[in-house]
Design a protein around this motif. Structure first.
Motif, PDB file in Angstrom:
ATOM      1  N   UNK A  15       0.800  -1.064  -0.005  1.00  0.00           N
ATOM      2  CA  UNK A  15      -0.139   0.000   0.068  1.00  0.00           C
ATOM      3  C   UNK A  15       0.782   1.187   0.056  1.00  0.00           C
ATOM      4  N   UNK A  16       0.435   2.178  -0.721  1.00  0.00           N
ATOM      5  CA  UNK A  16       1.163   3.682  -0.735  1.00  0.00           C
ATOM      6  C   UNK A  16       0.513   4.156   0.607  1.00  0.00           C
ATOM      7  N   UNK A  17       1.550   4.780   1.417  1.00  0.00           N
ATOM      8  CA  UNK A  17       1.088   5.651   2.502  1.00  0.00           C
ATOM      9  C   UNK A  17       0.473   6.875   1.934  1.00  0.00           C
ATOM     10  N   UNK A  80      -4.075   5.160   4.594  1.00  0.00           N
ATOM     11  CA  UNK A  80      -3.037   4.208   5.385  1.00  0.00           C
ATOM     12  C   UNK A  80      -1.930   4.972   5.689  1.00  0.00           C
ATOM     13  N   UNK A  81      -1.478   4.518   7.094  1.00  0.00           N
ATOM     14  CA  UNK A  81      -0.228   5.299   7.599  1.00  0.00           C
ATOM     15  C   UNK A  81       0.720   4.145   8.123  1.00  0.00           C
ATOM     16  N   UNK A  82       2.003   4.421   8.179  1.00  0.00           N
ATOM     17  CA  UNK A  82       2.947   3.454   8.459  1.00  0.00           C
ATOM     18  C   UNK A  82       2.733   2.654   9.709  1.00  0.00           C
TER      19      UNK A  82
END
Length: 93
Positions: A15-17, A80-82
Motif C-alpha cells: 500500500x502507498x502511504x 493508510x499510515x505506517x
C-alpha cells in the motif's frame, strides 16, 4: 475425538502511504462457502485482530470509524499510515 475444520488464507497487500486501502476478510472470498449477510442473520459477528508479527494476535481492533473503519466484511483505511503495517486476522464469533 472431535474434528474441527480450519480455513486459513493469507493475502499480502502493498500500500502507498496516504492512499485508501480495503482489506477483505478471507472467510468471505468467493471459494469459501460463507456469506457475510448469512453470518450476520445467524447472530454471528466478525471480529478483526492485528499483530505486528512479534507474537500472538491481541485484543480486537477498536475502530475509530473515521480513518479506520469496519464495513461489512472489510477494513477500510482512509488513508493508510505506517502504523497500519502488520498482520490482520478476521474471526467469526
Amino acid at each position: 475425538d472431535e474434528c474441527t475444520d480450519w480455513s486459513v488464507d493469507y493475502k499480502k497487500y502493498q500500500v502507498l502511504i496516504g492512499q485508501p486501502v480495503r482489506l477483505k476478510c478471507a472467510l468471505f472470498y468467493g471459494y469459501i462457502k460463507a456469506n457475510y449477510s448469512q453470518a450476520q442473520n445467524a447472530g454471528l459477528s466478525l471480529m478483526w485482530y492485528k499483530s505486528t508479527g512479534h507474537g500472538d494476535f491481541e485484543e480486537p481492533i477498536a475502530f475509530d470509524g473515521i480513518r479506520m473503519s469496519k464495513e461489512e466484511d472489510s477494513i477500510w483505511f482512509r488513508p493508510a499510515v505506517v502504523q497500519d503495517s502488520g498482520h490482520y486476522a478476521c474471526v467469526i464469533r
